[in-house]
Write an enzyme that holds these catalytic residues in place. Sequence first.
Site, PDB file in Angstrom:
ATOM      1  N   TYR A  58      -6.225   0.736   3.091  1.00 23.03           N
ATOM      2  CA  TYR A  58      -5.359   1.277   4.142  1.00 23.03           C
ATOM      3  C   TYR A  58      -5.984   1.003   5.529  1.00 23.03           C
ATOM      4  O   TYR A  58      -5.369   1.259   6.549  1.00 23.03           O
ATOM      5  CB  TYR A  58      -5.133   2.783   3.969  1.00 23.03           C
ATOM      6  CG  TYR A  58      -4.412   3.186   2.690  1.00 23.03           C
ATOM      7  CD1 TYR A  58      -3.843   2.237   1.845  1.00 23.03           C
ATOM      8  CD2 TYR A  58      -4.287   4.521   2.335  1.00 23.03           C
ATOM      9  CE1 TYR A  58      -3.186   2.614   0.675  1.00 23.03           C
ATOM     10  CE2 TYR A  58      -3.628   4.905   1.172  1.00 23.03           C
ATOM     11  CZ  TYR A  58      -3.081   3.945   0.338  1.00 23.03           C
ATOM     12  OH  TYR A  58      -2.438   4.320  -0.813  1.00 23.03           O
ATOM     13  N   SER A 169      -3.895   4.696 -11.284  1.00 27.98           N
ATOM     14  CA  SER A 169      -2.667   4.718 -10.494  1.00 27.98           C
ATOM     15  C   SER A 169      -1.776   3.565 -10.937  1.00 27.98           C
ATOM     16  O   SER A 169      -2.279   2.476 -11.228  1.00 27.98           O
ATOM     17  CB  SER A 169      -3.012   4.567  -9.005  1.00 27.98           C
ATOM     18  OG  SER A 169      -1.848   4.537  -8.220  1.00 27.98           O
ATOM     19  N   GLN A 193      -1.731   8.351 -10.573  1.00 25.54           N
ATOM     20  CA  GLN A 193      -0.955   8.438  -9.324  1.00 25.54           C
ATOM     21  C   GLN A 193       0.189   7.444  -9.399  1.00 25.54           C
ATOM     22  O   GLN A 193      -0.048   6.234  -9.479  1.00 25.54           O
ATOM     23  CB  GLN A 193      -1.859   8.152  -8.114  1.00 25.54           C
ATOM     24  CG  GLN A 193      -1.115   8.334  -6.810  1.00 25.54           C
ATOM     25  CD  GLN A 193      -1.954   8.081  -5.562  1.00 25.54           C
ATOM     26  OE1 GLN A 193      -1.602   7.244  -4.740  1.00 25.54           O
ATOM     27  NE2 GLN A 193      -3.056   8.798  -5.402  1.00 25.54           N
ATOM     28  N   SER A 220       4.715   8.626  -2.548  1.00 26.13           N
ATOM     29  CA  SER A 220       6.028   8.484  -1.887  1.00 26.13           C
ATOM     30  C   SER A 220       6.943   9.663  -2.232  1.00 26.13           C
ATOM     31  O   SER A 220       8.125   9.460  -2.548  1.00 26.13           O
ATOM     32  CB  SER A 220       6.680   7.149  -2.268  1.00 26.13           C
ATOM     33  OG  SER A 220       5.809   6.066  -1.996  1.00 26.13           O
ATOM     34  N   PRO A 221       6.438  10.895  -2.161  1.00 20.84           N
ATOM     35  CA  PRO A 221       7.246  12.047  -2.595  1.00 20.84           C
ATOM     36  C   PRO A 221       8.415  12.338  -1.664  1.00 20.84           C
ATOM     37  O   PRO A 221       9.297  13.117  -2.016  1.00 20.84           O
ATOM     38  CB  PRO A 221       6.238  13.203  -2.574  1.00 20.84           C
ATOM     39  CG  PRO A 221       5.258  12.826  -1.515  1.00 20.84           C
ATOM     40  CD  PRO A 221       5.120  11.321  -1.639  1.00 20.84           C
TER      41      PRO A 221
HETATM   42  N1  NAP Z   1      -1.174   4.350  -5.421  1.00 20.77           N
HETATM   43  C1  NAP Z   1      -0.233   3.660  -4.833  1.00 20.77           C
HETATM   44  O1  NAP Z   1       0.095   2.537  -5.261  1.00 20.77           O
HETATM   45  C2  NAP Z   1       0.475   4.230  -3.644  1.00 20.77           C
HETATM   46  C3  NAP Z   1       1.680   3.647  -3.213  1.00 20.77           C
HETATM   47  C4  NAP Z   1       2.349   4.222  -2.138  1.00 20.77           C
HETATM   48  C5  NAP Z   1       1.824   5.341  -1.508  1.00 20.77           C
HETATM   49  N2  NAP Z   1       0.628   5.881  -1.920  1.00 20.77           N
HETATM   50  C6  NAP Z   1       0.057   7.087  -1.255  1.00 20.77           C
HETATM   51  O2  NAP Z   1       1.084   8.074  -1.150  1.00 20.77           O
HETATM   52  C7  NAP Z   1       1.236   8.453   0.208  1.00 20.77           C
HETATM   53  C8  NAP Z   1       2.662   8.884   0.483  1.00 20.77           C
HETATM   54  O3  NAP Z   1       3.597   7.882   0.169  1.00 20.77           O
HETATM   55  P1  NAP Z   1       4.385   7.051   1.275  1.00 20.77           P
HETATM   56  O4  NAP Z   1       3.549   6.913   2.482  1.00 20.77           O
HETATM   57  O5  NAP Z   1       4.882   5.834   0.611  1.00 20.77           O
HETATM   58  O6  NAP Z   1       5.704   7.871   1.608  1.00 20.77           O
HETATM   59  P2  NAP Z   1       6.175   9.373   1.777  1.00 20.77           P
HETATM   60  O7  NAP Z   1       5.058  10.323   1.894  1.00 20.77           O
HETATM   61  O8  NAP Z   1       7.217   9.598   0.749  1.00 20.77           O
HETATM   62  O9  NAP Z   1       6.949   9.258   3.171  1.00 20.77           O
HETATM   63  C9  NAP Z   1       6.291   8.965   4.361  1.00 20.77           C
HETATM   64  C10 NAP Z   1       7.354   8.766   5.446  1.00 20.77           C
HETATM   65  O10 NAP Z   1       8.105   9.958   5.626  1.00 20.77           O
HETATM   66  C11 NAP Z   1       7.985  10.410   6.981  1.00 20.77           C
HETATM   67  N3  NAP Z   1       7.900  11.889   6.903  1.00 20.77           N
HETATM   68  C12 NAP Z   1       6.819  12.634   6.586  1.00 20.77           C
HETATM   69  N4  NAP Z   1       7.129  13.935   6.552  1.00 20.77           N
HETATM   70  C13 NAP Z   1       8.445  14.019   6.868  1.00 20.77           C
HETATM   71  C14 NAP Z   1       9.345  15.107   7.010  1.00 20.77           C
HETATM   72  N5  NAP Z   1       8.952  16.353   6.805  1.00 20.77           N
HETATM   73  N6  NAP Z   1      10.627  14.825   7.357  1.00 20.77           N
HETATM   74  C15 NAP Z   1      11.037  13.551   7.557  1.00 20.77           C
HETATM   75  N7  NAP Z   1      10.222  12.473   7.429  1.00 20.77           N
HETATM   76  C16 NAP Z   1       8.939  12.717   7.085  1.00 20.77           C
HETATM   77  C17 NAP Z   1       6.725   9.762   7.512  1.00 20.77           C
HETATM   78  O11 NAP Z   1       6.795   9.565   8.902  1.00 20.77           O
HETATM   79  P3  NAP Z   1       5.805  10.328   9.951  1.00 20.77           P
HETATM   80  O12 NAP Z   1       4.419   9.900   9.675  1.00 20.77           O
HETATM   81  O13 NAP Z   1       6.314   9.840  11.269  1.00 20.77           O
HETATM   82  O14 NAP Z   1       6.025  11.803   9.760  1.00 20.77           O
HETATM   83  C18 NAP Z   1       6.744   8.422   6.768  1.00 20.77           C
HETATM   84  O15 NAP Z   1       7.611   7.498   7.409  1.00 20.77           O
HETATM   85  C19 NAP Z   1       0.763   7.220   0.971  1.00 20.77           C
HETATM   86  O16 NAP Z   1       0.501   7.475   2.327  1.00 20.77           O
HETATM   87  C20 NAP Z   1      -0.444   6.841   0.170  1.00 20.77           C
HETATM   88  O17 NAP Z   1      -1.516   7.706   0.491  1.00 20.77           O
HETATM   89  C21 NAP Z   1      -0.022   5.348  -2.980  1.00 20.77           C
END
Ligand code: NAP
Length: 326
Positions: A58, A169, A193, A220-221
């Site tokens: 990251y 993961s 994960q 990505s919750p």
């Molecule tokens: N192991 C893997 O392969 C893998 C893959 C994907 C992700 N991950 C991990 O999982 C984490 C979360 O997943 P993700 O980043 O894909 O997506 P996510 O948490 O589902 O969504 C993040 C997005 O939602 C926005 N957001 C956050 N809170 C909000 C709210 N209360 N209302 C409206 N929008 C909101 C954020 O923008 P703002 O920042 O502007 O609030 C961002 O654009 C990642 O950061 C990473 O650490 C792991």
Amino acid sequence: MNLSAANHRIPLNDGNSIPVIGLGTYSNPAVTPKGTCLESVKLAIDSGYRHIDGAYIYFNEHEVGEAIREKIAEGKVKREDIFYCGKLWATSHVPEMVRPTLEKTLKTLKLDYVDLYIVEIPMAFKPGNEIYPRDENGKWLYHKSDLCATWEALEACKEAGLVKSLGVSNFNRRQLELILNKPGLKYKPVSNQVECHPYFTQTKLLKFCQQHDIVIVGYSPLGTSRDPYWVNVSCPPLLKDTLLNALGEKYSKTAAQIALRFNVQRGVVVIPKSFNPERIQENFQIFDFSLTEEEMKDIAALNKNVRFVEMLMWIDHPEYPFHDEY
Ligand SMILES: NC(=O)c1ccc[n+]([C@@H]2O[C@H](COP(=O)([O-])OP(=O)(O)OC[C@H]3O[C@@H](n4cnc5c(N)ncnc54)[C@H](OP(=O)(O)O)[C@@H]3O)[C@@H](O)[C@H]2O)c1
């Protein structure tokens, strides 16, 4: 579910425990100003988060480490209060690279250990420093995976005290079974994960993992950032969902809080990413209400069985995990 009200942690199969909500920290490094991650992690800790999800790839792990160390120095938290999850990337699966790669993460974080270290994806790439190795024609350079050998090297890291708990993961059932059935297994994965939210509920994988005492950590919750570079944006935006918004109105919560509460209430750890001060705090406010059994069922029925994170560019890798049903 077994949720200790005091600190919102779930026990892991190795005697440790994991906070049910963590701050995700992936944000496109090309467009994220330097220092944003640092400030966000500090605010998250001030707001009650004790779990931070990060990764070497990251490119902001140094900021995560700095935030944690600052909060410890301030006396806000002790190291043992914080749960940091780091990830072993695909170019470091060969056993002799595992410990040096974890040591590099520790050096970047300036911490002595990580709480959880997970194999980020089950697909191995050409070993080396190039994170996304391709040949001159743009073809991905893969490497033969030996997940059991990688796992043994991780077990040695745990025994050396560099990591408290080991997980995986993006593993499917077969890949989890490979580890679980490995002759001489010393430590089972504590967690897997994977993508998990109301549009992709992972019912079968969740059941399998629960049977084996493996916690599902839902990435990505909130339905991702919808960055078309890596997200399947043909799936509709989760947070615009009518039911999630209607339930939000009922409980004076947002659709995001309903989506997070749904997972937490069914025993799934959530790691929503936000680098926005209001939303970081909003996402943590999910412990002062609960959804009824009927509402849990209605939300579960939103499942579309479609992934936002398909990783299609690696679909021809022999260990591509998403060909199997689960
Ligand atoms: N192991 C893997 O392969 C893998 C893959 C994907 C992700 N991950 C991990 O999982 C984490 C979360 O997943 P993700 O980043 O894909 O997506 P996510 O948490 O589902 O969504 C993040 C997005 O939602 C926005 N957001 C956050 N809170 C909000 C709210 N209360 N209302 C409206 N929008 C909101 C954020 O923008 P703002 O920042 O502007 O609030 C961002 O654009 C990642 O950061 C990473 O650490 C792991």
